[in-house]
Write an enzyme that holds these catalytic residues in place. Structure first.
Site, PDB file in Angstrom:
ATOM      1  N   LYS A 175      -3.756  -6.627  15.715  1.00 27.82           N
ATOM      2  CA  LYS A 175      -3.605  -5.208  15.429  1.00 27.82           C
ATOM      3  C   LYS A 175      -4.960  -4.593  15.117  1.00 27.82           C
ATOM      4  CE  LYS A 175      -1.725  -2.184  11.979  1.00 27.82           C
ATOM      5  NZ  LYS A 175      -1.114  -2.052  10.697  1.00 27.82           N
ATOM      6  N   ARG A 212      -1.572   6.492   8.026  1.00 31.32           N
ATOM      7  CA  ARG A 212      -1.782   6.673   6.578  1.00 31.32           C
ATOM      8  C   ARG A 212      -1.292   8.037   6.132  1.00 31.32           C
ATOM      9  NH1 ARG A 212      -7.439   3.329   5.923  1.00 31.32           N
ATOM     10  NH2 ARG A 212      -6.528   1.359   6.643  1.00 31.32           N
ATOM     11  N   ARG A 262     -10.451  -0.607   3.071  1.00 29.82           N
ATOM     12  CA  ARG A 262      -9.762  -1.894   3.166  1.00 29.82           C
ATOM     13  C   ARG A 262     -10.640  -3.014   3.745  1.00 29.82           C
ATOM     14  NH1 ARG A 262      -5.098   0.379   1.751  1.00 29.82           N
ATOM     15  NH2 ARG A 262      -3.845   1.662   3.156  1.00 29.82           N
ATOM     16  N   CYS A 301      -3.519  -2.578  -0.777  1.00 30.92           N
ATOM     17  CA  CYS A 301      -2.471  -3.501  -0.324  1.00 30.92           C
ATOM     18  C   CYS A 301      -2.236  -4.636  -1.313  1.00 30.92           C
ATOM     19  CB  CYS A 301      -2.828  -4.065   1.047  1.00 30.92           C
ATOM     20  SG  CYS A 301      -3.096  -2.784   2.285  1.00 30.92           S
ATOM     21  N   GLU A 349      -7.982 -16.857  11.377  1.00 27.99           N
ATOM     22  CA  GLU A 349      -6.857 -16.220  10.676  1.00 27.99           C
ATOM     23  C   GLU A 349      -5.523 -16.655  11.277  1.00 27.99           C
ATOM     24  OE1 GLU A 349      -6.424 -14.539   8.068  1.00 27.99           O
ATOM     25  OE2 GLU A 349      -8.231 -13.436   7.538  1.00 27.99           O
ATOM     26  N   SER A 381      -0.926   3.733  15.384  1.00 22.74           N
ATOM     27  CA  SER A 381      -0.755   5.186  15.320  1.00 22.74           C
ATOM     28  C   SER A 381      -1.875   5.966  16.011  1.00 22.74           C
ATOM     29  CB  SER A 381      -0.632   5.620  13.857  1.00 22.74           C
ATOM     30  OG  SER A 381      -1.775   5.218  13.117  1.00 22.74           O
ATOM     31  N   LYS A 386      -5.596  -8.645  11.613  1.00 29.09           N
ATOM     32  CA  LYS A 386      -5.498  -7.205  11.404  1.00 29.09           C
ATOM     33  C   LYS A 386      -6.873  -6.679  11.018  1.00 29.09           C
ATOM     34  CE  LYS A 386      -3.286  -3.669   8.590  1.00 29.09           C
ATOM     35  NZ  LYS A 386      -2.181  -3.348   7.678  1.00 29.09           N
ATOM     36  N   CYS A 398       0.792  -1.240   0.000  1.00 26.45           N
ATOM     37  CA  CYS A 398       0.000   0.000   0.000  1.00 26.45           C
ATOM     38  C   CYS A 398       0.821   1.284   0.000  1.00 26.45           C
ATOM     39  CB  CYS A 398      -1.007   0.014   1.148  1.00 26.45           C
ATOM     40  SG  CYS A 398      -0.269   0.070   2.784  1.00 26.45           S
TER      41      CYS A 398
HETATM   42  C1  PBG Z   1       0.176  -1.345   5.845  1.00 30.93           C
HETATM   43  C2  PBG Z   1       0.119  -1.033   7.283  1.00 30.93           C
HETATM   44  C3  PBG Z   1      -0.756  -0.162   7.982  1.00 30.93           C
HETATM   45  C4  PBG Z   1      -0.312  -0.140   9.301  1.00 30.93           C
HETATM   46  C5  PBG Z   1       0.785  -0.987   9.379  1.00 30.93           C
HETATM   47  N1  PBG Z   1       1.017  -1.540   8.136  1.00 30.93           N
HETATM   48  C6  PBG Z   1      -1.854   0.695   7.525  1.00 30.93           C
HETATM   49  C7  PBG Z   1      -3.095   0.156   6.980  1.00 30.93           C
HETATM   50  O1  PBG Z   1      -3.355  -1.046   6.959  1.00 30.93           O
HETATM   51  O2  PBG Z   1      -3.855   0.985   6.490  1.00 30.93           O
HETATM   52  C8  PBG Z   1      -0.916   0.687  10.405  1.00 30.93           C
HETATM   53  C9  PBG Z   1       0.014   1.054  11.501  1.00 30.93           C
HETATM   54  C10 PBG Z   1      -0.470   2.124  12.411  1.00 30.93           C
HETATM   55  O3  PBG Z   1      -1.583   2.662  12.301  1.00 30.93           O
HETATM   56  O4  PBG Z   1       0.306   2.457  13.307  1.00 30.93           O
HETATM   57  N2  PBG Z   1      -0.791  -2.191   5.372  1.00 30.93           N
END
Ligand code: PBG
Length: 323
Positions: A248, A205, A217, A130, A233, A274, A195, A122
């Site tokens: 996550k 992002r 997504r 992705c 999963e 984040s 995830k 991504c």
């Molecule tokens: C990539 C990815 C993402 C995160 C880690 N790897 C973003 C997403 O899936 O949109 C998020 C990490 C975070 O928010 O700290 N696919």
């Protein structure tokens, strides 16, 4: 036994007593700090949505990694901002891509800091999804080969662990086979197994410039309402050869971390993402919370839920507070 014989407060009287009977401990070596590698030179610019975290050019990343190693943090996970994006995300698996260069620089500069790479398209695709997009859809199987190429290119550069975060079906198996065929049987896979399609990724992002240009997504990341599906999963990823499984985000999914911990014997990681970090920083900046106590409480809760490893933007602050 009950009151007045039982007095739980006896063991809370002093910090020595509390420390002696503390059930959950957290050390910096259990933490992984995310790094964002950007093109160019001499770049170290604070990420607006992640205060205290920086976009680093390849020449700056080794210095940052040395500091992280000095702080006793276990490892780093690398994300890349390519100089150009295209529909197939080709900079993501180029041998001279920003992440590949950063891995080599960190491995040359640090003795034993663990280098983990995020494997996902991504950040590198023009559409921000992705996987490979065909007819407005994210295609699963054609994506697997690209992810496998990316993982092998990271391993070639010197990554210790690769961490697929794309949520395509079958990617752990595809990456395992590709690594083994390329002579990297010893490189571990940390899979983003459960995830979720989460609003907590917002600040990332912006940091990684990876927001999807159309749609969202939810066609590949998980529905936040599901926990049995998370176990499925995880089971699939374990069967395909994952060495560590990750949940996550972390804080809104502590029950999922606990459920995975109880059913599987692999190490469990959790990504304190984040948005979780940004909320703490924003509230602390307004003086509404005690940042150190809040952060320690959050990270401890993730450990207590069952995570062995925590990926967190708080890693450097935490390491400094616990020295
Ligand atoms: C990539 C990815 C993402 C995160 C880690 N790897 C973003 C997403 O899936 O949109 C998020 C990490 C975070 O928010 O700290 N696919």
């Amino acid at each position: 036994m009950s009151f007045p014989i039982a007095r739980p407060r006896r063991l809370r009287r002093t910090e020595r007593l509390r420390a002696m009977v503390r059930e959950t401990r957290l050390a910096p070596e259990q933490l992984v700090y995310p790094l964002f590698v950007a093109p160019g030179a001499g770049r170290r610019s604070e990420i607006a949505s992640l205060p205290g975290c920086f976009h680093l050019s390849v020449d700056q990343v080794a210095r940052e990694a040395e500091e992280i190693e000095r702080l006793g943090i276990g490892g780093v996970i690398l994300f890349g901002l390519p100089s150009a994006k295209d529909p197939l995300g080709s900079e993501g698996y180029a041998d001279d891509g920003v992440v590949q260069q950063a891995v080599r620089a960190i491995r040359a500069a640090c003795r034993d800091l663990l280098v983990i790479t995020d494997v996902c398209l991504c950040e590198y695709t023009s559409h921000g999804h992705c996987g490979v997009v065909e007819g407005g859809e994210v295609k699963n199987d054609p994506t697997l080969e690209l992810l496998a190429r990316m993982a092998v290119s990271h391993a070639k550069a010197g990554a210790h662990v690769v961490a697929p975060s794309d949520m395509m079906d079958g990617r752990v198996g595809a990456i395992r086979r590709a690594l083994d065929q390329s002579g990297f049987a010893d490189i571990a896979i940390l899979s983003y197994a459960a995830k979720y399609a989460s609003a907590f990724y917002g600040p990332f992002r912006e940091a990684a410039d990876s927001a999807p240009q159309f749609g969202d997504r939810r066609g590949y990341q998980m529905d936040p309402a599901n926990v049995r599906e998370a176990l499925k999963e995880v089971r699939l990823d374990v069967e395909e050869g994952a060495d560590v499984v990750m949940v996550k985000p972390a804080l809104p999914y502590l029950d999922v971390i606990r459920a995975v911990r109880e059913r599987f014997d692999l190490p469990v990681a959790a990504y304190n993402v984040s948005g979780e970090y940004a909320m703490v920083k924003a509230a602390a900046a307004r003086g509404w919370v005690d940042e150190e106590r809040l952060t320690k409480e959050i990270l401890t809760s993730i450990r207590r839920a069952g995570a062995d490893v925590i990926l967190t933007y708080h890693a450097k602050d935490f390491a400094r507070w616990t020295r």
